[in-house]
Design an enzyme around this catalytic site. Sequence first.
Site, PDB file in Angstrom:
ATOM      1  N   GLY A  12       0.790  -1.233   0.000  1.00 35.20           N
ATOM      2  CA  GLY A  12       0.000   0.000   0.000  1.00 35.20           C
ATOM      3  C   GLY A  12       0.817   1.276   0.000  1.00 35.20           C
ATOM      4  O   GLY A  12       0.329   2.323   0.427  1.00 35.20           O
ATOM      5  N   SER A  13       2.032   1.229  -0.526  1.00 35.91           N
ATOM      6  CA  SER A  13       2.807   2.481  -0.538  1.00 35.91           C
ATOM      7  C   SER A  13       2.216   3.494  -1.512  1.00 35.91           C
ATOM      8  O   SER A  13       2.302   4.702  -1.277  1.00 35.91           O
ATOM      9  CB  SER A  13       4.282   2.212  -0.847  1.00 35.91           C
ATOM     10  OG  SER A  13       4.465   1.836  -2.185  1.00 35.91           O
ATOM     11  N   ASN A 107      -5.309   2.352 -13.138  1.00 35.13           N
ATOM     12  CA  ASN A 107      -4.371   1.328 -12.667  1.00 35.13           C
ATOM     13  C   ASN A 107      -2.946   1.862 -12.796  1.00 35.13           C
ATOM     14  O   ASN A 107      -2.648   2.664 -13.681  1.00 35.13           O
ATOM     15  CB  ASN A 107      -4.504   0.058 -13.518  1.00 35.13           C
ATOM     16  CG  ASN A 107      -3.592  -1.067 -13.051  1.00 35.13           C
ATOM     17  OD1 ASN A 107      -3.506  -1.376 -11.858  1.00 35.13           O
ATOM     18  ND2 ASN A 107      -2.874  -1.688 -13.983  1.00 35.13           N
ATOM     19  N   HIS A 109       1.023   0.571 -13.381  1.00 33.55           N
ATOM     20  CA  HIS A 109       1.828  -0.591 -13.766  1.00 33.55           C
ATOM     21  C   HIS A 109       3.300  -0.185 -13.760  1.00 33.55           C
ATOM     22  O   HIS A 109       3.657   0.853 -14.312  1.00 33.55           O
ATOM     23  CB  HIS A 109       1.418  -1.108 -15.147  1.00 33.55           C
ATOM     24  CG  HIS A 109       2.098  -2.399 -15.486  1.00 33.55           C
ATOM     25  ND1 HIS A 109       1.823  -3.567 -14.803  1.00 33.55           N
ATOM     26  CD2 HIS A 109       3.070  -2.696 -16.373  1.00 33.55           C
ATOM     27  CE1 HIS A 109       2.603  -4.535 -15.278  1.00 33.55           C
ATOM     28  NE2 HIS A 109       3.367  -4.035 -16.223  1.00 33.55           N
ATOM     29  N   SER A 136       3.649   3.527 -15.431  1.00 32.39           N
ATOM     30  CA  SER A 136       2.557   4.064 -16.247  1.00 32.39           C
ATOM     31  C   SER A 136       1.275   4.061 -15.425  1.00 32.39           C
ATOM     32  O   SER A 136       1.020   3.125 -14.666  1.00 32.39           O
ATOM     33  CB  SER A 136       2.308   3.171 -17.471  1.00 32.39           C
ATOM     34  OG  SER A 136       3.500   2.914 -18.197  1.00 32.39           O
ATOM     35  N   ASP A 145      -3.411  -4.592 -18.297  1.00 32.21           N
ATOM     36  CA  ASP A 145      -2.325  -3.610 -18.453  1.00 32.21           C
ATOM     37  C   ASP A 145      -2.312  -3.017 -19.853  1.00 32.21           C
ATOM     38  O   ASP A 145      -1.288  -2.973 -20.529  1.00 32.21           O
ATOM     39  CB  ASP A 145      -0.959  -4.275 -18.136  1.00 32.21           C
ATOM     40  CG  ASP A 145      -0.879  -4.736 -16.692  1.00 32.21           C
ATOM     41  OD1 ASP A 145      -1.489  -4.089 -15.827  1.00 32.21           O
ATOM     42  OD2 ASP A 145      -0.210  -5.752 -16.427  1.00 32.21           O
ATOM     43  N   GLU A 174       6.440   6.131  -9.000  1.00 34.66           N
ATOM     44  CA  GLU A 174       5.026   5.766  -8.896  1.00 34.66           C
ATOM     45  C   GLU A 174       4.323   6.700  -7.919  1.00 34.66           C
ATOM     46  O   GLU A 174       3.204   7.166  -8.165  1.00 34.66           O
ATOM     47  CB  GLU A 174       4.871   4.311  -8.409  1.00 34.66           C
ATOM     48  CG  GLU A 174       5.414   3.268  -9.372  1.00 34.66           C
ATOM     49  CD  GLU A 174       5.108   1.851  -8.920  1.00 34.66           C
ATOM     50  OE1 GLU A 174       4.035   1.621  -8.327  1.00 34.66           O
ATOM     51  OE2 GLU A 174       5.941   0.953  -9.153  1.00 34.66           O
TER      52      GLU A 174
END
Length: 208
Positions: A12-13, A107, A109, A136, A145, A174
């Site tokens: 969960g970072s 999402n 990825h 991404s 994806d 991210e």
Amino acid sequence: PYKIAVLISGSGSNLQAIIDRIEQNVLDARITRVISNKPGVSGLERAERHGLSTTVIEHKDYPSREDFDAALVRVIQDSGADGVILAGFMRIITPVLINAFPGNILNIHPSIQPAFPGVHAQKQAAEYAVKLSGCSIHFVDEKMDHGPIIIQAAVPALAGDDEKSLGSRILALEHRIFPQAVQWLAQNRLEINGRTVNVLNAPSPAVV
Ligand code: GAR
């Protein structure tokens, strides 16, 4: 503000990065529910530490992906969320979930898409000995994806990198691009045209 359910499977970072930007008042969203398909993961503890409500829905308790997704949809809709953020959610989702929130599922990825879809993208990249990798954020469609890309960021892959060292360099980015994409979604600034996502200008604040 725009309301999101955040779906996780692990540490969960990325959830934490989103929580932090909301608490810093730079991300105009509200988290209505954090859902994990795995019990006991540290992402759930992070959520609880910030007073967020959590639900565990274990995929193994459902006979099919569609039944699992229907359970997700019920909980997400009950929470009042407008959109769904897949933040390290390691399940393939079906049209049952996708069609419940059209144009409102994001999402992350850990690759420069379309490279290395699926699990362990960082390991795949390290083993392929790429010189550049990254992450991404994309809209979710029915292929894994695959959906229209909103934002990407790149990092160098260095000599001697392994899955872990490359992965942590990717993860730092991210945490920067995911809250940004969520902010654009929350501000209704993402226009999808086929595969192309345009980021529209921020609406001007009212004068009166
Ligand atoms: C992140 O690296 C994310 O990009 C990846 O899982 C990790 C979750 O970390 N997602 C995928 O591989 C999806 N195919 P986190 O739980 O600390 O946010």
